[in-house]
Design an enzyme around this catalytic site. Structure first.
Site, PDB file in Angstrom:
ATOM      1  N   HIS A  47       0.806  -1.222   0.000  1.00  0.00           N
ATOM      2  CA  HIS A  47       0.000   0.000   0.000  1.00  0.00           C
ATOM      3  C   HIS A  47       0.839   1.273   0.000  1.00  0.00           C
ATOM      4  O   HIS A  47       0.388   2.315   0.462  1.00  0.00           O
ATOM      5  CB  HIS A  47      -0.991  -0.020   1.168  1.00  0.00           C
ATOM      6  CG  HIS A  47      -2.120  -0.963   0.929  1.00  0.00           C
ATOM      7  ND1 HIS A  47      -1.993  -2.322   1.123  1.00  0.00           N
ATOM      8  CD2 HIS A  47      -3.380  -0.768   0.459  1.00  0.00           C
ATOM      9  CE1 HIS A  47      -3.147  -2.911   0.816  1.00  0.00           C
ATOM     10  NE2 HIS A  47      -3.991  -2.000   0.411  1.00  0.00           N
ATOM     11  N   ASP A 176      -3.587  -3.493  12.563  1.00  0.00           N
ATOM     12  CA  ASP A 176      -4.050  -3.020  11.249  1.00  0.00           C
ATOM     13  C   ASP A 176      -4.478  -4.274  10.497  1.00  0.00           C
ATOM     14  O   ASP A 176      -3.646  -4.984   9.949  1.00  0.00           O
ATOM     15  CB  ASP A 176      -2.886  -2.304  10.551  1.00  0.00           C
ATOM     16  CG  ASP A 176      -3.194  -1.940   9.096  1.00  0.00           C
ATOM     17  OD1 ASP A 176      -4.310  -2.220   8.617  1.00  0.00           O
ATOM     18  OD2 ASP A 176      -2.297  -1.381   8.440  1.00  0.00           O
ATOM     19  N   GLY A 306       2.212  -4.386  15.718  1.00  0.00           N
ATOM     20  CA  GLY A 306       3.013  -3.164  15.572  1.00  0.00           C
ATOM     21  C   GLY A 306       4.485  -3.379  15.864  1.00  0.00           C
ATOM     22  O   GLY A 306       5.322  -2.557  15.503  1.00  0.00           O
TER      23      GLY A 306
END
Lengths: 337, 337
Positions: A47, A176, A306
């Site tokens: 992304h 995420d 993370g």
């Protein structure tokens, strides 16, 4: 694929030049370029600049309008609703999370919604943004339909990414996750390599669970994460973003086959305003320490959400951001042409 | 197992009598009994009267204190934090969602937290409660650790149920999901029947995914829903309830091996106050209609979260709530002794 290692600032500058040529004002070009570069910096290569030319294509086709900023539609206490006016999805999302942070700092908690926005690219950016501002951030978006519901034989649900971010001085905890077990991008890569997925990742055209990326890319039936559970959660996230923003649902987003006109929600809690700081840091640290102390099956390790981002970020900032050589050449050409 | 069909009001009255004998005041006994009976009425038999004697046992042991009501610790705008004071978990949760509804009706959105509370039994009750009050309700709890994290070989995560409820005049949409792929209760039942699970439901003691309920009950390694994804989400929910409530995390809950002293969060949005009613009903109806119109694989059907609850509720209210005969006899004896 051959790669070059580009210093972060260099990557941002090059992307900025490209965006200015597409009609972006300088400030917005810098911010938009930074958001793309941050994805690659943090290891979310699917992304970052890999999506850049698709993004430019959406600008050319008029789906993304560079200069359009969100417009306030309604403000009720700690909640604000915006029309994203088909602006760049990442800039709109950054704006919305900024507003959510500001409102949370006034009210303790807040919600900001966007209708008519575009793909925000890397979802995690906006979680890190909240955590960097010492806030708890939760955001989610709908997408075009790309998964079946449980029992269904056609895509009816979006993979609707969800981000939950918790600030912590020794490294934010940031989840995420999309609602599909594997991203289509990952399945494309596995297919190219001729590999099977490590676990079932979707249905073949007969409705059987399969590890074959080829079959899933053909059927377009990616597996909802946790099967019926992720299907349910995806639906709820779509209803929430649609109802709270007044924007399009996944079924409306997909009507003309193009992923645009999305709906998003950004929720924020300010631990300072809410008087949570007395215990916050120590409680999170002890939860993470306990998780990391888990016994493991041989050759396995455990990570918190993370953790890997910070490791990759450090390495990429030191050695340069890895970019496919061909893509980098295209970017250089575009930025100087 | 033989079953009797008991009229809902009769079930509530019998449970109420039992609770009064355990030291509950009449009003609280009625509410607590109703919450238990609602679980059975709605087909969530694992968390209704099947848990009632365990609940009474917790009272006897002093883990649940019948007369204790939540005490306000802090109030900041639309957020309130309570100490559950080891009161009955379902009464505490009902109180907390009621406060969240009231606050949302004043502020538009709200959050209420509970520390030191007990198992809320059927999670979905509190989602239906919010939706019945025409509010969007989101609530989640931590639990004792009962799942490994991804890669881990010991339980470190709770299955931390999450509820998202959306009000709708033709039937609320209510997701009630724990973060484990299968409930331990379901695995117990499959084991007793000598059946395998339909999909992998956990790890055996060697770390291999398995459909064998026996192996999973032995290893105590239930599979997080969506594997690494549900593990991540479970951790984030634990951090959120812990930080926002100031209460115990899953690792603290489990310290003495007893599931008590839980932390919970209740979030509410009032669509009226937030001016969402213009489009809300039609948007949700069209999303559900689109989902229900999905083509399906042969012999499959699609459902939206909460759909089956309404069907079971209607049937059980008509024919009586199905209760195990032996259990019903025990309840009758207790209520009249």
């Amino acid at each position: 694929m051959e790669q070059v290692r580009i210093p972060f600032e260099n990557l941002v500058a090059t992307l900025t030049s490209c965006l200015i040529k597409q009609g972006f004002e300088q400030d917005r070009a810098i911010r938009c370029a930074t958001l793309f570069a941050q994805a690659d910096r943090d290891g979310v290569y699917s992304h970052g600049v890999n999506r850049f030319f698709l993004f430019l294509d959406f600008i050319k086709k008029g789906f993304v309008i560079p200069q359009n900023e969100p417009e306030l539609i309604a403000q009720i206490g700690m909640m604000e609703r915006y029309d994203g006016r088909s602006g760049p999805g990442n800039l709109n999302a950054e704006f919305a999370m900024d507003r959510a942070i500001e409102l949370a700092k006034s009210f303790g908690m807040s919600a900001v919604t966007l209708m008519n926005t575009n793909h925000w690219m890397r979802a995690g950016n906006f979680g890190w943004q909240a955590a960097d501002a010492h806030c708890i951030g939760i955001c989610f978006t709908n997408t075009i339909s790309n998964m079946p519901t449980w029992g269904g034989s056609e895509p009816k649900l979006g993979n609707n990414p969800l981000v939950i971010a918790i600030p912590r001085s020794s490294g934010h905890v940031v989840l995420d996750m999309a609602m599909s077990q594997f991203a289509y991008g990952k399945m494309e890569i596995a297919k190219k390599k001729g590999e099977q997925l490590p676990f079932d990742g979707g249905f073949d055209s007969n409705g059987n669970l399969t590890k074959s990326p080829e079959d899933i890319l053909f059927s377009h039936l990616a597996l909802p994460t946790g099967m019926w559970k992720g299907a349910g959660l995806s639906l709820m996230l779509d209803i929430l973003v649609t109802v709270l923003s007044g924007g399009n649902s996944t079924m409306e987003v997909g009507k003309d086959g193009i992923e645009k006109g999305l709906s998003q929600v950004f929720i924020c809690f300010d631990p300072v305003k809410l008087n949570l700081t007395e215990w916050m840091e120590s409680k999170i640290d002890s939860i993470i320490a306990d998780l990391k102390s888990s016994s493991v099956f041989e050759d396995k390790s455990v990570r918190y959400p993370g953790e890997q981002v910070l490791q990759i970020r450090e390495s990429n900032l030191k050695s340069g951001i890895p970019i496919n050589t061909e893509l980098w050449d295209k970017l250089l050409t575009l930025s100087t042409s």
